[in-house]
Motif scaffolding. Structure first.
Motif, PDB file in Angstrom:
ATOM      1  N   ARG A  36       0.835  -1.207   0.000  1.00 22.09           N
ATOM      2  CA  ARG A  36       0.000   0.000   0.000  1.00 22.09           C
ATOM      3  C   ARG A  36       0.867   1.255   0.000  1.00 22.09           C
ATOM      4  O   ARG A  36       0.606   2.206  -0.746  1.00 22.09           O
ATOM      5  CB  ARG A  36      -0.932   0.011   1.208  1.00 22.09           C
ATOM      6  N   ALA A  37       1.896   1.262   0.846  1.00 28.01           N
ATOM      7  CA  ALA A  37       2.773   2.436   0.938  1.00 28.01           C
ATOM      8  C   ALA A  37       3.478   2.707  -0.391  1.00 28.01           C
ATOM      9  O   ALA A  37       3.587   3.865  -0.814  1.00 28.01           O
ATOM     10  CB  ALA A  37       3.799   2.234   2.051  1.00 28.01           C
ATOM     11  N   MET A  38       3.943   1.667  -1.050  1.00 34.81           N
ATOM     12  CA  MET A  38       4.659   1.853  -2.318  1.00 34.81           C
ATOM     13  C   MET A  38       3.717   2.268  -3.441  1.00 34.81           C
ATOM     14  O   MET A  38       4.077   3.092  -4.284  1.00 34.81           O
ATOM     15  CB  MET A  38       5.431   0.586  -2.689  1.00 34.81           C
ATOM     16  N   LEU A  39       2.509   1.699  -3.478  1.00 37.60           N
ATOM     17  CA  LEU A  39       1.538   2.130  -4.483  1.00 37.60           C
ATOM     18  C   LEU A  39       1.173   3.596  -4.287  1.00 37.60           C
ATOM     19  O   LEU A  39       1.055   4.350  -5.256  1.00 37.60           O
ATOM     20  CB  LEU A  39       0.289   1.245  -4.454  1.00 37.60           C
ATOM     21  N   ASP A  40       1.039   4.013  -3.026  1.00 37.98           N
ATOM     22  CA  ASP A  40       0.755   5.423  -2.737  1.00 37.98           C
ATOM     23  C   ASP A  40       1.941   6.304  -3.114  1.00 37.98           C
ATOM     24  O   ASP A  40       1.770   7.395  -3.665  1.00 37.98           O
ATOM     25  CB  ASP A  40       0.418   5.622  -1.255  1.00 37.98           C
ATOM     26  N   ALA A  41       3.147   5.850  -2.817  1.00 35.84           N
ATOM     27  CA  ALA A  41       4.349   6.637  -3.112  1.00 35.84           C
ATOM     28  C   ALA A  41       4.529   6.846  -4.610  1.00 35.84           C
ATOM     29  O   ALA A  41       4.989   7.900  -5.047  1.00 35.84           O
ATOM     30  CB  ALA A  41       5.584   5.954  -2.522  1.00 35.84           C
ATOM     31  N   ASP A  96       2.054   6.753  -6.813  1.00 35.12           N
ATOM     32  CA  ASP A  96       0.787   7.160  -7.414  1.00 35.12           C
ATOM     33  C   ASP A  96       0.973   8.394  -8.294  1.00 35.12           C
ATOM     34  O   ASP A  96       1.443   9.428  -7.840  1.00 35.12           O
ATOM     35  CB  ASP A  96      -0.252   7.440  -6.324  1.00 35.12           C
ATOM     36  N   GLY A  97       0.601   8.244  -9.545  1.00 39.20           N
ATOM     37  CA  GLY A  97       0.686   9.353 -10.485  1.00 39.20           C
ATOM     38  C   GLY A  97       2.083   9.659 -10.970  1.00 39.20           C
ATOM     39  O   GLY A  97       2.302  10.665 -11.641  1.00 39.20           O
ATOM     40  N   ASP A  98       3.069   8.827 -10.667  1.00 35.88           N
ATOM     41  CA  ASP A  98       4.449   9.063 -11.081  1.00 35.88           C
ATOM     42  C   ASP A  98       4.661   8.471 -12.473  1.00 35.88           C
ATOM     43  O   ASP A  98       4.865   7.278 -12.639  1.00 35.88           O
ATOM     44  CB  ASP A  98       5.419   8.423 -10.079  1.00 35.88           C
ATOM     45  N   PHE A 125      -6.142  -1.599 -10.417  1.00 34.33           N
ATOM     46  CA  PHE A 125      -6.047  -0.346 -11.159  1.00 34.33           C
ATOM     47  C   PHE A 125      -6.033  -0.683 -12.648  1.00 34.33           C
ATOM     48  O   PHE A 125      -5.632  -1.784 -13.038  1.00 34.33           O
ATOM     49  CB  PHE A 125      -4.750   0.399 -10.823  1.00 34.33           C
ATOM     50  N   PRO A 126      -6.414   0.258 -13.500  1.00 35.72           N
ATOM     51  CA  PRO A 126      -6.285   0.006 -14.944  1.00 35.72           C
ATOM     52  C   PRO A 126      -4.803   0.021 -15.345  1.00 35.72           C
ATOM     53  O   PRO A 126      -4.112   1.001 -15.108  1.00 35.72           O
ATOM     54  CB  PRO A 126      -7.053   1.162 -15.587  1.00 35.72           C
ATOM     55  N   HIS A 127      -4.324  -1.091 -15.870  1.00 35.70           N
ATOM     56  CA  HIS A 127      -2.917  -1.170 -16.273  1.00 35.70           C
ATOM     57  C   HIS A 127      -2.729  -1.929 -17.579  1.00 35.70           C
ATOM     58  O   HIS A 127      -1.639  -1.977 -18.110  1.00 35.70           O
ATOM     59  CB  HIS A 127      -2.064  -1.824 -15.178  1.00 35.70           C
ATOM     60  N   GLY A 128      -3.786  -2.550 -18.081  1.00 36.46           N
ATOM     61  CA  GLY A 128      -3.703  -3.231 -19.372  1.00 36.46           C
ATOM     62  C   GLY A 128      -2.915  -4.521 -19.375  1.00 36.46           C
ATOM     63  O   GLY A 128      -2.494  -4.985 -20.431  1.00 36.46           O
ATOM     64  N   GLU A 129      -2.707  -5.118 -18.235  1.00 35.22           N
ATOM     65  CA  GLU A 129      -1.925  -6.348 -18.131  1.00 35.22           C
ATOM     66  C   GLU A 129      -2.839  -7.547 -17.909  1.00 35.22           C
ATOM     67  O   GLU A 129      -3.862  -7.437 -17.242  1.00 35.22           O
ATOM     68  CB  GLU A 129      -0.934  -6.272 -16.967  1.00 35.22           C
ATOM     69  N   ASP A 130      -2.458  -8.665 -18.466  1.00 35.91           N
ATOM     70  CA  ASP A 130      -3.160  -9.926 -18.241  1.00 35.91           C
ATOM     71  C   ASP A 130      -2.320 -10.798 -17.328  1.00 35.91           C
ATOM     72  O   ASP A 130      -1.125 -10.580 -17.160  1.00 35.91           O
ATOM     73  CB  ASP A 130      -3.372 -10.677 -19.571  1.00 35.91           C
ATOM     74  N   SER A 181       9.183   0.550 -12.538  1.00 32.01           N
ATOM     75  CA  SER A 181       8.157   0.953 -13.508  1.00 32.01           C
ATOM     76  C   SER A 181       6.871   0.148 -13.351  1.00 32.01           C
ATOM     77  O   SER A 181       5.783   0.633 -13.626  1.00 32.01           O
ATOM     78  CB  SER A 181       8.686   0.788 -14.941  1.00 32.01           C
ATOM     79  N   ARG A 182       7.007  -1.077 -12.877  1.00 27.54           N
ATOM     80  CA  ARG A 182       5.833  -1.941 -12.718  1.00 27.54           C
ATOM     81  C   ARG A 182       4.985  -1.526 -11.517  1.00 27.54           C
ATOM     82  O   ARG A 182       3.764  -1.631 -11.548  1.00 27.54           O
ATOM     83  CB  ARG A 182       6.269  -3.397 -12.575  1.00 27.54           C
ATOM     84  N   VAL A 183       5.635  -1.038 -10.470  1.00 28.07           N
ATOM     85  CA  VAL A 183       4.885  -0.522  -9.315  1.00 28.07           C
ATOM     86  C   VAL A 183       4.282   0.834  -9.681  1.00 28.07           C
ATOM     87  O   VAL A 183       3.114   1.102  -9.388  1.00 28.07           O
ATOM     88  CB  VAL A 183       5.785  -0.409  -8.066  1.00 28.07           C
ATOM     89  N   ALA A 184       5.059   1.688 -10.354  1.00 30.78           N
ATOM     90  CA  ALA A 184       4.567   3.009 -10.756  1.00 30.78           C
ATOM     91  C   ALA A 184       3.386   2.892 -11.714  1.00 30.78           C
ATOM     92  O   ALA A 184       2.459   3.702 -11.659  1.00 30.78           O
ATOM     93  CB  ALA A 184       5.693   3.813 -11.404  1.00 30.78           C
TER      94      ALA A 184
END
Length: 193
Positions: free
Chosen positions: A29-34, A36-38, A101-106, A153-156
């Motif tokens: 959660r902390a890393m997704l928030d960090a 976020d939008g980057d 989240f929308p990321h387009g990955e399968d 890049s995968r977390v961002a």
């Protein structure tokens, strides 16, 4: 080198069996928030793409064939090729859903292939550059930076949780170090002969 590989594999096992625990969820959660939008880091996803890594591995194998380094060719095939097979099998076995989240990955999320295969490939490039060009740590620093950017890049991009990426780096590092240990043993035997 063997001890570091073992430590990486043990830490990977901790993440494998603990990614759904409270401490891991907190990190995720902390890393997704960090991130976020980057959008800066998302541009580096191509560094861990299948096209770049498989194309790069083929070029590396061709170079090693030209150098008549059969052990090196085998190492790259095992590290990148079988590493990719292992990555896909782990994803199916663990079956962790990707972040919502929308990321387009399968497919599933755990273990990040960009992080795992990216680290293995870039470290092999550094290893053989040190062997054939010049022994310098700067090749390894560059390899670690490229693998870091591919994983981050995968977390961002919200395609993976941070623990997926960390597990990929740990497993990839453990695999590379284990293979490099045996490559070095073989190289040392050849030098002594």
């Amino acid at each position: 080198m063997l001890w570091i590989s073992l430590v990486c594999l043990i830490l990977f096992a901790v993440l494998l069996f603990g990614f759904d625990s409270g401490w891991a969820s907190g990190i995720d959660r902390a890393m997704l928030d960090a991130f976020d939008g980057d959008s800066f880091f998302t541009h580096f996803s191509v560094l861990g793409s299948q096209a770049v890594l498989s194309g790069g591995a083929i070029l590396l194998i061709v170079f090693l064939f030209w150098k008549r380094n059969i052990a090196g060719m085998t190492a790259v095939l095992i590290g990148v090729g079988l590493g990719n097979v292992l990555n896909k099998a782990l994803k199916e076995w663990v079956a962790r859903e990707r972040p919502p989240f929308p990321h387009g990955e399968d497919g599933f999320s755990f273990v990040s292939g960009h992080a795992m295969i990216g680290l293995i490939f870039y470290l092999f490039v550094a290893y053989f550059l040190c062997l054939y060009v010049k022994k310098t740590m700067s090749f390894y620093v560059a390899a670690l930076l490229l693998a870091f950017l591919a994983g981050a890049s995968r977390v961002a991009g919200h395609a993976h949780y941070a623990t997926d990426v960390a597990a990929g780096w740990l497993l990839g590092g453990g695999i590379f170090l284990l293979i490099a240990f045996f490559l070095n043993k073989r190289l040392n035997r050849r030098l002594q002969a």
